[in-house]
Design an enzyme around this catalytic site. Structure first.
Site, PDB file in Angstrom:
ATOM      1  N   SER A 161       0.852  -1.187   0.000  1.00  0.00           N
ATOM      2  CA  SER A 161       0.000   0.000   0.000  1.00  0.00           C
ATOM      3  C   SER A 161       0.886   1.235   0.000  1.00  0.00           C
ATOM      4  O   SER A 161       1.986   1.223   0.576  1.00  0.00           O
ATOM      5  CB  SER A 161      -0.895   0.028   1.243  1.00  0.00           C
ATOM      6  OG  SER A 161      -1.566   1.275   1.349  1.00  0.00           O
ATOM      7  N   TYR A 172      -1.567  -0.392  10.217  1.00  0.00           N
ATOM      8  CA  TYR A 172      -1.754  -0.939   8.863  1.00  0.00           C
ATOM      9  C   TYR A 172      -0.607  -0.501   7.959  1.00  0.00           C
ATOM     10  O   TYR A 172      -0.022  -1.305   7.220  1.00  0.00           O
ATOM     11  CB  TYR A 172      -3.091  -0.460   8.304  1.00  0.00           C
ATOM     12  CG  TYR A 172      -3.349  -0.864   6.874  1.00  0.00           C
ATOM     13  CD1 TYR A 172      -3.854  -2.121   6.566  1.00  0.00           C
ATOM     14  CD2 TYR A 172      -3.094   0.017   5.827  1.00  0.00           C
ATOM     15  CE1 TYR A 172      -4.098  -2.489   5.240  1.00  0.00           C
ATOM     16  CE2 TYR A 172      -3.335  -0.334   4.509  1.00  0.00           C
ATOM     17  CZ  TYR A 172      -3.831  -1.590   4.223  1.00  0.00           C
ATOM     18  OH  TYR A 172      -4.070  -1.948   2.915  1.00  0.00           O
TER      19      TYR A 172
END
Length: 250
Positions: free
Chosen positions: A145, A159
């Site tokens: 990501s 995350y």
């Protein structure tokens, strides 16, 4: 590479994973759609594969559970034969929160799925793909990501940190198994229109952030899937250890 293209997509029942499954099916891959809980969603993706003439199996497994991962790969062996391609896509995102408010249980959930799960699936894939283990080579694409670069301050640094680990896994593993016939790459999407944002407590997050992006819009799962399937293909035969950013220019 083996003639049969056998692909596992973890978290393949929704979002980017489902888009990868559908795109890869058109390209002739036989696919295992991994999911954790939502069997109906996995079956719906399987049906779309069948509708375009492809072949897919579904398999429920929590990728953070070592025994479940081993069993899933054994099931693929039995149905299709040894895996040739892997997309590590399964990931969890917890509610937006500052680090000062996070507890260990949350961190363990995020890191277990996003990091340990990816390592375990890579391990089992390598044991089947590597020429060192008698395989014929293969390809691994890790879904990281842009959060790994951007940090996700005030939202989900945990995350982001888990995806930073995926970046490092990609770099190290590409060097480790490149000589054994396995290409390892990563995509780093962000601001993609998927249901994951609802897991973070803000379903409309992409719409909020879109005006700040150079491209002025969020991305679609199909756009990410097209890049992933390209990385899986022989068209990307000299790409190894790459991190492809897909975050609208940010």
């Amino acid at each position: 590479m083996a003639h049969d293209k056998i692909l596992l997509v973890t978290g393949g029942s929704r979002g980017i994973g489902a888009a990868v499954v559908e795109r890869a099916a058109i390209d002739g891959y036989r696919i295992c759609i991994n999911y954790q809980r939502n069997r109906a969603a996995a079956e719906a993706v399987q049906a779309r594969v069948a509708a375009c003439g492809g072949e897919a199996m579904i398999h429920a497994a929590d990728v953070a559970d070592e025994a479940a991962v081993v069993a899933m790969f054994a099931a693929i062996d039995q149905r299709f034969g040894p895996l040739t391609h892997l997309v590590n896509n399964a990931a969890v995102l917890e509610t937006q929160m500052r680090v000062a408010d996070m507890d260990a249980a949350r961190l363990q959930r995020v890191l277990a799925c996003n990091v340990i799960g990816s390592f375990l699936c890579c391990r089992e894939a390598i044991r089947r793909m590597s020429i060192r283990h008698g395989g014929a080579g293969g390809v691994i694409v890790n879904v990281s990501s842009a959060a790994a670069r951007l940090g996700s301050a005030g939202e989900y640094v945990d995350y982001a940190a888990s995806k930073g680990a995926i970046d490092t896994l990609t770099t190290g593993l590409a060097k480790e198994v490149g000589p054994e016939g396995i290409r390892v790459n990563a995509v780093r999407p962000a601001f993609i229109e998927t249901a994951m944002h609802a897991s973070g407590g803000e379903p409309g997050r992409v719409a909020r952030i879109a005006p700040q992006l150079p491209m002025g819009r969020g991305g679609q799962p199909a756009e990410v899937a097209a890049t992933i399937v390209w990385l899986l293909s022989e068209a990307a035969s000299y790409v190894c250890g790459a991190h492809v950013d897909m975050a609208g220019g940010l």
